[in-house]
Design an enzyme around this catalytic site. Sequence first.
Site, PDB file in Angstrom:
ATOM      1  N   SER A  64      32.909  65.107  72.677  1.00  0.00           N
ATOM      2  CA  SER A  64      33.298  64.493  74.024  1.00  0.00           C
ATOM      3  C   SER A  64      33.038  65.645  75.106  1.00  0.00           C
ATOM      4  CB  SER A  64      34.380  63.436  74.273  1.00  0.00           C
ATOM      5  OG  SER A  64      34.191  62.305  73.694  1.00  0.00           O
ATOM      6  N   LYS A 209      38.075  68.939  79.477  1.00  0.00           N
ATOM      7  CA  LYS A 209      37.691  67.886  78.777  1.00  0.00           C
ATOM      8  C   LYS A 209      38.046  68.041  77.362  1.00  0.00           C
ATOM      9  CE  LYS A 209      35.889  63.928  78.418  1.00  0.00           C
ATOM     10  NZ  LYS A 209      37.012  63.699  77.134  1.00  0.00           N
ATOM     11  N   THR A 210      38.498  66.890  76.713  1.00  0.00           N
ATOM     12  CA  THR A 210      38.915  67.006  75.384  1.00  0.00           C
ATOM     13  C   THR A 210      37.473  66.554  74.577  1.00  0.00           C
ATOM     14  OG1 THR A 210      39.550  64.964  75.246  1.00  0.00           O
ATOM     15  CG2 THR A 210      41.251  66.420  75.448  1.00  0.00           C
ATOM     16  N   GLY A 211      37.670  66.868  73.262  1.00  0.00           N
ATOM     17  CA  GLY A 211      36.401  66.330  72.205  1.00  0.00           C
ATOM     18  C   GLY A 211      37.190  65.993  70.917  1.00  0.00           C
TER      19      GLY A 211
END
Length: 279
Positions: A64, A209-211
């Site tokens: 993501s 932003k995380t993923g």
Amino acid sequence: MRQIDRRPFVFALVLYLLGWLFGFPIGAQSAPLEEVECTLILDAASGETLYREGVCDQRFSPASTFKVPLALIGYDSGILSDEHTPAWDYKPEFKAVKRDQKTVDPTIWEKDSVLWFSQEITRRLGSERFAGYVSKFDYGNTDVAGIAGRNDGLTRSWVNSSLEISPVEQVNFMRRLLAGELPVSAKAHAMTKAILPTFRSGGWTVQGKTGTTRLGKSADKSSLGWRSLGWFVGWANKDTRNIVFARLVIDTKRSDTPKGPQTRTIFLNELPNLINKSK
């Protein structure tokens, strides 16, 4: 009595002894379960490395974190308009998890990391335009073909599939975004910065932003062949200092918390000390 041909066993033994003698990795079959970590912090303006630890030049699925370049693409192409436009309603054919079965706008999309919203953007773009943007961005390996035979490049190439990027490439992409140097409009740069989630860490204002995804798979389809991947990438500022960062964790540990948010929490707790170490 049938005689057993011992030559294959002897040959295998010789290879083992040679490997042991010259230091070759005897346990190479366990490589898919290797744990990987990277923490990388750069000065946003100069590109000077302020902190680096771990394996930072190996490529993995962006998961993501790809919503950052996808936001740039969405605004530049006119599919997205502002922080709250468009607001798309959920449809049953999206087959999303329950928490994502709701109306979603660009801000909610980034905050809650809603996959179906990403897929609606790429569907509206079409394969050719989508691939063109990723290529122009020089994003990781730029491979949005997806998994062979599945015809899923347009909707899933960034989730444990063909598209991969390293932490080094992530921070360099963030530097270009902050400097307004990516091949998209000024509005696309500004709006992408506006919708990324904001956090605080010891006086630092952090946007990122995380993923989260799982890499690999065992032959018997058990969970033993999987590795959990967690990203947190973005930038931060405090007074006159501006940094970009990438934190990556890949391991086989089970957790009730998705790996991306878990990685973000740890990084935010550590950030002030990491910056102090760089002085």
